[in-house]
Write an enzyme that holds these catalytic residues in place. Sequence first.
Site, PDB file in Angstrom:
ATOM      1  N   GLU A  95       0.868  -1.170   0.000  1.00  0.00           N
ATOM      2  CA  GLU A  95       0.000   0.000   0.000  1.00  0.00           C
ATOM      3  C   GLU A  95       0.910   1.227   0.000  1.00  0.00           C
ATOM      4  O   GLU A  95       1.794   1.334   0.860  1.00  0.00           O
ATOM      5  CB  GLU A  95      -0.872  -0.009   1.264  1.00  0.00           C
ATOM      6  N   ARG A 147       5.070 -12.939   9.627  1.00  0.00           N
ATOM      7  CA  ARG A 147       5.790 -11.724   9.273  1.00  0.00           C
ATOM      8  C   ARG A 147       7.115 -11.661  10.026  1.00  0.00           C
ATOM      9  O   ARG A 147       7.311 -12.345  11.023  1.00  0.00           O
ATOM     10  CB  ARG A 147       5.016 -10.433   9.500  1.00  0.00           C
ATOM     11  N   LYS A 184       4.089   0.615   9.431  1.00  0.00           N
ATOM     12  CA  LYS A 184       4.261   1.893   8.746  1.00  0.00           C
ATOM     13  C   LYS A 184       3.642   3.030   9.541  1.00  0.00           C
ATOM     14  O   LYS A 184       4.117   4.154   9.503  1.00  0.00           O
ATOM     15  CB  LYS A 184       3.655   1.816   7.349  1.00  0.00           C
TER      16      LYS A 184
END
Length: 560
Positions: free
Chosen positions: A33, A259, A269
């Site tokens: 994104e 992850r 982020k």
Amino acid sequence: METAPRSNFIRDIIEADLAAGKHEHVITRFPPEPNGYLHIGHAKSICLNFGVAEDYGGRCNLRFDDTNPKREDPEYVNAIKHDVRWLGFDWGEHLYHASDYFSDLYAFGVELIKRGKGYVCSLSPEDIRKFRGTLTEPGTNSPYRDRSVEDNLDLFEKMKNGEFPEGTHVLRAKIDMASPNINMRDPVIFRILHAAHHRTGDQWCVYPTYDYAHCLSDALEGITHSLCSLEFEDHRPLYDWILDQLPVPCHPQQIEFARLNLNYTVMSKRKLSRLVSEGYVQSWDDPRMPTLSGLRRRGYSPRSIRQFCSMIGVAKSDNIVDMSMLEYCVRDDLNKKALRVMAVLNPVKLVITNYPEDGHEMLEAINNPEDSAMGTRMVPFCRELYIERDDFMEDPPKKFFRLAPGREVRLRYAYFVTCQEVVKDPQTNEIVEIRCTYDPATKGGDSPDGRKVKATLHWVSARHAAKAGVRLYDRLFLKPNPAEDEKKGIDFTEHINPDSLQVIDDCRIEPGLENPDPGTNYQFERLGYFCVDRDSTPGNPVFNRTVTLRDAWAKIKKQK
Ligand code: ATP
Ligand code: MG
């Protein structure tokens, strides 16, 4: 590439699928994104997605998941492309955007309505939340759930045409409000946003949600294996449900993996963006950031990051990787290729009293002991030198083997010197000069009579040395998991290490390094690996310390 070799459960699935003739080619995608810069966690996903595509003769698409115009910015799009290429991967012609599919996604929404699988809900956002139920209680049907197909089509079109304010209506999938999986309780698939999109401008007033857009984008691109991180496991039934309802070209398989978590840093982020906007670091590419741009500026090579991703592997359960593993990878890489030079970070003058006043000579120094092809260079030596202040002690404790009054040490590539006296500032009592004699017979650093010394010091010639600025970095956080107390209301920024950056302005380096190219890696002998920063100006080079030569933290742990 070195990302390739390790087997993992995802490769096993892919190999089985290929063997069974399920697919001709493997097609994966990396779907960032564009709401921030890429970090080392993304590198794991990039290496995995591009790595398997490469190994099985397939391809990997780069797809921007740009479904939220309020958070996204073309600055991030460009930075992401730059970082993926820098890391060594190429999407060729296969650059896509979720926004490429907005028309298709809208048409699929219409189709869902026609098939009785979608409806326009006019509950307020708060009521939608309330009606959703909890983990232990089922949800309640929306009073708008049984609107007619005609009404739904009419309202959805008006939503698209911008006839309603934000928050008044949404399009929802009609699944099951009693499902034990909350993601299946009639999830929202389109919402009204009166925001300009960086690619489609004002064309759209409705935007798809991530869950809806993602599976359909995968299907439209013919993705075979949609690899995502573990938090999407509970979304997989929705991924499959949407694709099962609609006439899509294929049904990709979603596979989740753990992850990457690294200690002493944060990876989301949202948190990284706060570090920048609230001024805890200077920029997204601040060398203390775990972003790819920060690591690059710090001096990490793409190879060292790929090596790291290969070492940590791909598994199905969450874990936390030690920062020292990443540091090991960069040391291993730089050791083989970085030019050795001498630099003095905290200089004190050393005067060789029996060396000719105006004399100087050039001494041969080895460029990289790991690679003889890198050759040697000549370094100037004269009567006045600088050495590290730390390398001298007037009254040394037992285990200090470096220079002290009356003691002899080796100056690297030069001579043996013996300290005869020190000169102090009468006011501050600080040592301003160390006065030594040298033994001319030890030229090159070898004593002809087999005399041993216990220390070898680095040095620069005071007359010839260039000036440099140096930035030393420590961990950005004091706690291994800075976010662990968030539930108790303690913000992760409270664990920031106030001493994570040390700026030294007045260092001395070998001549010849006045104008190095930004991004070049060096080893400063005995001090670590350093990389030329982009803040360097002609005659004023600035170096970032990438990493120390040894794992200083491991040593401290052992001592405790
Ligand atoms: P963040 O929480 O940092 O914002 P994200 O998942 O929202 O991460 P995206 O841009 O949506 O960020 O991520 C793109 C891809 O990278 C996704 O497929 C995601 O699963 C993967 N990814 C993100 N963070 C990690 C991580 N720490 N380890 C492995 N893969 C990751
Ligand atoms: Mg995301």
